[in-house]
Write a protein that holds these residues in place. Structure first.
Motif, PDB file in Angstrom:
ATOM      1  N   LYS A 165     -38.428 -12.352  24.800  1.00 55.35           N
ATOM      2  CA  LYS A 165     -37.388 -12.765  24.931  1.00 55.35           C
ATOM      3  C   LYS A 165     -36.946 -13.560  23.801  1.00 55.35           C
ATOM      4  O   LYS A 165     -35.745 -13.602  23.191  1.00 55.35           O
ATOM      5  N   ASP A 166     -37.790 -14.346  23.049  1.00 63.30           N
ATOM      6  CA  ASP A 166     -37.660 -14.959  21.922  1.00 63.30           C
ATOM      7  C   ASP A 166     -37.384 -14.407  20.624  1.00 63.30           C
ATOM      8  O   ASP A 166     -36.951 -14.747  19.737  1.00 63.30           O
ATOM      9  N   ASP A 167     -37.836 -12.857  20.697  1.00 63.92           N
ATOM     10  CA  ASP A 167     -37.552 -12.137  19.472  1.00 63.92           C
ATOM     11  C   ASP A 167     -36.287 -11.493  19.297  1.00 63.92           C
ATOM     12  O   ASP A 167     -35.563 -10.872  20.171  1.00 63.92           O
ATOM     13  N   GLN A 168     -35.481 -11.882  18.162  1.00 61.03           N
ATOM     14  CA  GLN A 168     -34.050 -11.693  18.173  1.00 61.03           C
ATOM     15  C   GLN A 168     -33.868 -10.355  17.094  1.00 61.03           C
ATOM     16  O   GLN A 168     -34.858 -10.229  16.212  1.00 61.03           O
ATOM     17  N   LYS A 169     -32.847  -9.577  17.276  1.00 62.72           N
ATOM     18  CA  LYS A 169     -32.522  -8.669  16.535  1.00 62.72           C
ATOM     19  C   LYS A 169     -32.017  -9.360  15.057  1.00 62.72           C
ATOM     20  O   LYS A 169     -31.108 -10.227  15.179  1.00 62.72           O
ATOM     21  N   VAL A 170     -32.651  -8.845  13.879  1.00 67.77           N
ATOM     22  CA  VAL A 170     -32.079  -9.673  12.776  1.00 67.77           C
ATOM     23  C   VAL A 170     -31.268  -8.575  11.841  1.00 67.77           C
ATOM     24  O   VAL A 170     -31.704  -7.439  11.592  1.00 67.77           O
ATOM     25  N   PRO A 171     -30.144  -9.042  11.472  1.00 72.48           N
ATOM     26  CA  PRO A 171     -29.439  -8.193  10.403  1.00 72.48           C
ATOM     27  C   PRO A 171     -30.134  -8.082   9.265  1.00 72.48           C
ATOM     28  O   PRO A 171     -30.864  -8.581   8.850  1.00 72.48           O
ATOM     29  N   LEU A 172     -29.395  -7.158   8.297  1.00 77.11           N
ATOM     30  CA  LEU A 172     -30.005  -7.005   7.004  1.00 77.11           C
ATOM     31  C   LEU A 172     -29.587  -8.262   6.108  1.00 77.11           C
ATOM     32  O   LEU A 172     -28.774  -8.892   6.582  1.00 77.11           O
ATOM     33  N   PRO A 173     -30.460  -8.319   5.129  1.00 81.57           N
ATOM     34  CA  PRO A 173     -30.241  -9.700   4.605  1.00 81.57           C
ATOM     35  C   PRO A 173     -29.046  -9.816   3.866  1.00 81.57           C
ATOM     36  O   PRO A 173     -28.401  -8.722   3.165  1.00 81.57           O
ATOM     37  N   GLY A 174     -28.462 -11.132   3.897  1.00 77.55           N
ATOM     38  CA  GLY A 174     -27.417 -11.455   3.170  1.00 77.55           C
ATOM     39  C   GLY A 174     -27.095 -11.153   1.918  1.00 77.55           C
ATOM     40  O   GLY A 174     -26.162 -10.731   1.337  1.00 77.55           O
ATOM     41  N   GLU A 175     -28.203 -11.177   1.033  1.00 80.07           N
ATOM     42  CA  GLU A 175     -28.142 -11.011  -0.426  1.00 80.07           C
ATOM     43  C   GLU A 175     -28.045  -9.568  -0.682  1.00 80.07           C
ATOM     44  O   GLU A 175     -27.297  -9.295  -1.676  1.00 80.07           O
ATOM     45  N   LEU A 176     -28.395  -8.696   0.242  1.00 81.06           N
ATOM     46  CA  LEU A 176     -28.063  -7.203  -0.133  1.00 81.06           C
ATOM     47  C   LEU A 176     -26.713  -6.738   0.318  1.00 81.06           C
ATOM     48  O   LEU A 176     -25.770  -6.481  -0.291  1.00 81.06           O
ATOM     49  N   TRP A 177     -26.228  -7.043   1.649  1.00 85.62           N
ATOM     50  CA  TRP A 177     -25.103  -6.454   2.269  1.00 85.62           C
ATOM     51  C   TRP A 177     -23.978  -7.295   1.749  1.00 85.62           C
ATOM     52  O   TRP A 177     -22.858  -6.900   1.789  1.00 85.62           O
ATOM     53  N   GLY A 178     -24.289  -8.604   1.464  1.00 81.04           N
ATOM     54  CA  GLY A 178     -23.298  -9.358   0.790  1.00 81.04           C
ATOM     55  C   GLY A 178     -22.783  -9.008  -0.556  1.00 81.04           C
ATOM     56  O   GLY A 178     -21.696  -9.228  -1.131  1.00 81.04           O
ATOM     57  N   ASN A 179     -23.510  -8.099  -1.211  1.00 79.77           N
ATOM     58  CA  ASN A 179     -23.075  -7.490  -2.626  1.00 79.77           C
ATOM     59  C   ASN A 179     -22.867  -6.286  -2.494  1.00 79.77           C
ATOM     60  O   ASN A 179     -22.942  -5.504  -3.555  1.00 79.77           O
ATOM     61  N   ILE A 180     -22.566  -5.524  -1.281  1.00 78.37           N
ATOM     62  CA  ILE A 180     -22.293  -4.372  -1.072  1.00 78.37           C
ATOM     63  C   ILE A 180     -21.276  -3.514  -1.960  1.00 78.37           C
ATOM     64  O   ILE A 180     -21.698  -2.437  -2.310  1.00 78.37           O
ATOM     65  N   SER A 181     -20.313  -4.499  -2.301  1.00 73.47           N
ATOM     66  CA  SER A 181     -19.314  -3.817  -3.140  1.00 73.47           C
ATOM     67  C   SER A 181     -19.531  -3.822  -4.622  1.00 73.47           C
ATOM     68  O   SER A 181     -18.822  -2.934  -5.004  1.00 73.47           O
ATOM     69  N   GLN A 182     -20.733  -4.108  -4.858  1.00 74.83           N
ATOM     70  CA  GLN A 182     -21.090  -3.970  -6.054  1.00 74.83           C
ATOM     71  C   GLN A 182     -22.026  -2.771  -6.515  1.00 74.83           C
ATOM     72  O   GLN A 182     -22.445  -2.343  -7.428  1.00 74.83           O
ATOM     73  N   TYR A 183     -22.418  -2.276  -5.343  1.00 71.79           N
ATOM     74  CA  TYR A 183     -23.052  -0.862  -5.548  1.00 71.79           C
ATOM     75  C   TYR A 183     -22.097   0.348  -5.507  1.00 71.79           C
ATOM     76  O   TYR A 183     -21.310   0.496  -4.525  1.00 71.79           O
ATOM     77  N   LYS A 184     -22.047   1.004  -6.723  1.00 71.35           N
ATOM     78  CA  LYS A 184     -20.920   2.074  -6.781  1.00 71.35           C
ATOM     79  C   LYS A 184     -21.468   3.290  -7.356  1.00 71.35           C
ATOM     80  O   LYS A 184     -22.560   3.329  -8.018  1.00 71.35           O
ATOM     81  N   LEU A 185     -20.979   4.542  -6.926  1.00 73.13           N
ATOM     82  CA  LEU A 185     -21.258   5.653  -7.709  1.00 73.13           C
ATOM     83  C   LEU A 185     -20.666   5.978  -9.019  1.00 73.13           C
ATOM     84  O   LEU A 185     -19.488   5.594  -9.152  1.00 73.13           O
ATOM     85  N   SER A 186     -21.440   6.211 -10.056  1.00 75.64           N
ATOM     86  CA  SER A 186     -20.847   6.307 -11.297  1.00 75.64           C
ATOM     87  C   SER A 186     -20.928   7.984 -11.483  1.00 75.64           C
ATOM     88  O   SER A 186     -20.233   8.330 -12.662  1.00 75.64           O
ATOM     89  N   ARG A 187     -21.439   8.678 -10.762  1.00 70.60           N
ATOM     90  CA  ARG A 187     -21.338  10.301 -11.210  1.00 70.60           C
ATOM     91  C   ARG A 187     -21.290  11.063  -9.883  1.00 70.60           C
ATOM     92  O   ARG A 187     -21.535  10.320  -8.805  1.00 70.60           O
ATOM     93  N   PRO A 188     -20.621  12.152  -9.760  1.00 70.96           N
ATOM     94  CA  PRO A 188     -20.622  13.123  -8.655  1.00 70.96           C
ATOM     95  C   PRO A 188     -21.831  12.976  -7.931  1.00 70.96           C
ATOM     96  O   PRO A 188     -22.963  13.387  -8.601  1.00 70.96           O
ATOM     97  N   MET A 189     -21.848  13.346  -6.562  1.00 71.18           N
ATOM     98  CA  MET A 189     -23.189  13.575  -5.716  1.00 71.18           C
ATOM     99  C   MET A 189     -22.854  14.743  -4.872  1.00 71.18           C
ATOM    100  O   MET A 189     -21.904  14.563  -4.084  1.00 71.18           O
ATOM    101  N   ASN A 190     -23.653  15.489  -4.680  1.00 70.01           N
ATOM    102  CA  ASN A 190     -23.457  16.400  -3.517  1.00 70.01           C
ATOM    103  C   ASN A 190     -24.936  16.239  -2.409  1.00 70.01           C
ATOM    104  O   ASN A 190     -26.043  16.095  -2.830  1.00 70.01           O
ATOM    105  N   ILE A 191     -24.337  16.101  -1.270  1.00 67.29           N
ATOM    106  CA  ILE A 191     -25.361  15.792  -0.018  1.00 67.29           C
ATOM    107  C   ILE A 191     -25.267  16.920   0.940  1.00 67.29           C
ATOM    108  O   ILE A 191     -24.235  17.204   1.459  1.00 67.29           O
ATOM    109  N   LEU A 192     -26.436  17.476   1.417  1.00 64.96           N
ATOM    110  CA  LEU A 192     -26.538  18.569   2.276  1.00 64.96           C
ATOM    111  C   LEU A 192     -26.828  18.004   3.514  1.00 64.96           C
ATOM    112  O   LEU A 192     -27.895  17.125   3.911  1.00 64.96           O
ATOM    113  N   ILE A 193     -25.955  18.030   4.704  1.00 65.82           N
ATOM    114  CA  ILE A 193     -26.010  17.431   5.929  1.00 65.82           C
ATOM    115  C   ILE A 193     -26.221  18.518   7.038  1.00 65.82           C
ATOM    116  O   ILE A 193     -25.355  19.536   7.020  1.00 65.82           O
TER     117      ILE A 193
END
Length: 502
Positions: free
Chosen positions: A125-153
């Protein structure tokens, strides 16, 4: 131990996979290293330094160990050296404890990211679900694509007697296949739906359906045959989604709102999937969303099902852009790591999330791979590629130019226009047809009324070229343009008449 990372200014590198012969093992390709551009936070904004236990230099250890001796000599202390050493160790332990406590309060643990809800619940019971690190998701707006990207889903059929999320569970045929192109130069996301019955050639295997490629050679072979079919279109990454993954994703998002046009009833003993959905607007949970995406009418081929999959994708995009979803990103990431198989890096995932959140609705466009059902094949559902006049589509949706392949340059009044009444005013159908014919349109026809009443008229662009929708909008003077294959399948454009047509 808290695992930390140091981002550099270089592009993300990816492991190279050697080429193998198909008859021995599934073909593999080398996922490109430098075709992706992910702009990461600069060192001034995010400075995280890595120190592993085995990387600490001996000179540092020696310098730290010399501190008590230097203090003893410089201060001229008279106490025994052993007492000074004891006090030094005690103070170090206290300071270390304070530091660890502070980190525990402010820094989430990476180790919990890979853990499922069941594992977290099992550990106490004392083990809590922990979110992603604030240092990472707090800077998510700075992660950007600079070239076209094709993804097969690929949405992969469940494999009997396999554990959800295990490597074996992703080895089935692909019930759904999409090629998604993200182009930061024009800020678009374009989705090319590939019908599962599309006929392709697998080296050493001959002609087969594209849905078999994953089962015969995994994502590498699937990417290879799709690339070759589309004139060697680049495919940078893949995502495979299990059936359970789709259900879990929709449930985590709180359901999706879709319109179910006809009643859907089906019993499939082989897949143990019982489908029963009534017509109308509904908020579908995960299980119902799976029914909606996988339902297939007898004798209708795969295209109506592809249309529903595109409608479901639109609903998912709208839900993902909801402000209420942002706090759930850590749970969604944990879910992806279990039910999604992908070669996307975490930095690329964040760049994709940032790109999707800031995507304008008009720049999300979808179409179906052009083709025809064969009347002469043993399998009437087999779908054969037809790219005549589709140079614009290949360029916009997969990023390739095909020598000798011409674009479709017909004016909008020569296109095939379907009229579908959604105004609850039956007389408007003939009124719209007469109006268009007066404007010089030569191929206009009526289809069955849409079962839902709409306030606003829609111009649905079936073939993926938004420009034709803009040209039609100039003629009729109204209508919201939607680039998707959700109109009448026999048309280039579908006008779904709303109550705003007078």
């Amino acid at each position: 131990m808290i695992k930390q990372f140091q981002w550099s200014d270089n592009q993300v590198s990816f492991q190279q996979v050697p080429e193998l012969e198909l008859e021995e093992r599934p073909q593999q390709v080398q996922w490109p290293e430098k075709e992706l551009g992910i702009q990461e936070p600069s060192a001034s904004n995010l400075e995280i330094v890595t120190h592993e236990p085995g990387d600490v230099s001996r000179s540092v250890v020696e310098s730290v160990g010399a501190i008590p001796n230097e203090l003893y000599d410089r201060l001229g202390l008279t106490m025994p050296r052993w007492l000074l050493w004891t006090l030094t160790v005690a103070v170090g332990i206290v300071l270390s404890g304070l530091l660890v406590s502070t980190l525990a309060l402010w820094t989430p643990l990476w180790s919990n990211l890979d853990r499922t809800d069941e594992e977290l619940g099992f550990s106490g019971k004392d083990d809590q679900k922990v979110p992603l690190p604030g240092e990472l998701w707090g800077n998510i707006s700075q992660y950007k694509l600079s070239r076209p990207m094709n993804i097969l889903i690929m949405g992969v059929d469940p494999i009997k007697d396999t554990v959800d999320g295990s490597p074996e569970s992703f080895t089935g045929t692909s019930d759904t296949m999409l090629l998604v192109r993200l182009n930061p130069s024009n800020k678009t996301m374009r989705v090319l739906s590939i019908p599962k019955d599309t006929m392709i050639a697998i080296p050493e295997k001959g002609l087969t359906k594209v849905s078999d490629a994953n089962a015969q050679g995994g994502p590498v072979l699937a990417a290879r045959v799709v690339s070759r079919t589309l004139n060697n279109a680049p495919i940078h990454r893949y995502i495979r989604i299990s059936t359970s993954g789709l259900r879990q994703l929709v449930d985590q998002l709180g359901g999706v709102d879709v319109f179910v046009p006809p009643v859907m009833e089906s019993q499939n003993p082989s897949s143990q999937l019982s489908i029963n959905l009534v017509s109308g607007w509904q908020t579908l949970d995960g299980e119902q969303a799976e029914m909606f995406a996988r339902f297939r009418e007898a004798g209708a081929g795969d295209l109506p099902r592809v249309q529903r999959q595109q409608a479901l994708m639109t609903a998912l995009m709208q839900r993902l852009n909801s402000p209420t979803v942002l706090p759930r990103l850590p749970q969604l990431t944990r879910l992806m790591r279990k039910y999604f198989d992908t070669n996307l890096k975490i930095e690329e995932m964040m760049a994709l999330v940032n790109y999707s959140v800031n995507l304008e609705r008009d720049n999300f466009q979808m179409t179906i791979l052009p083709g025809n059902f064969s009347r002469f094949s043993q399998d009437p559902n087999s779908y054969w590629l037809n790219l005549n006049g589709q140079q614009n589509l290949l360029n916009d949706y997969v990023g390739v130019d095909t020598p000798g392949l011409k674009p479709d340059v017909r004016p909008v009044n020569s296109r095939v226009i379907a009229i579908q009444n959604a105004s609850n005013q039956p007389q408007l159908t003939e009124k719209v047809i007469r109006y268009l014919k007066q404007k010089g349109f030569t191929n206009v026809y009526a289809v069955t009324d849409w079962p839902d009443t709409q306030r606003q008229t829609q111009i649905i662009v079936q073939k993926g070229d938004r420009q034709t929708g803009l040209e039609l909008h100039e003629v009729i003077g109204l209508g919201k343009i939607e680039v998707s294959a959700t109109g009448d399948l026999g048309s280039d454009l579908t006008i779904r008449i709303g109550r705003d047509w007078k």
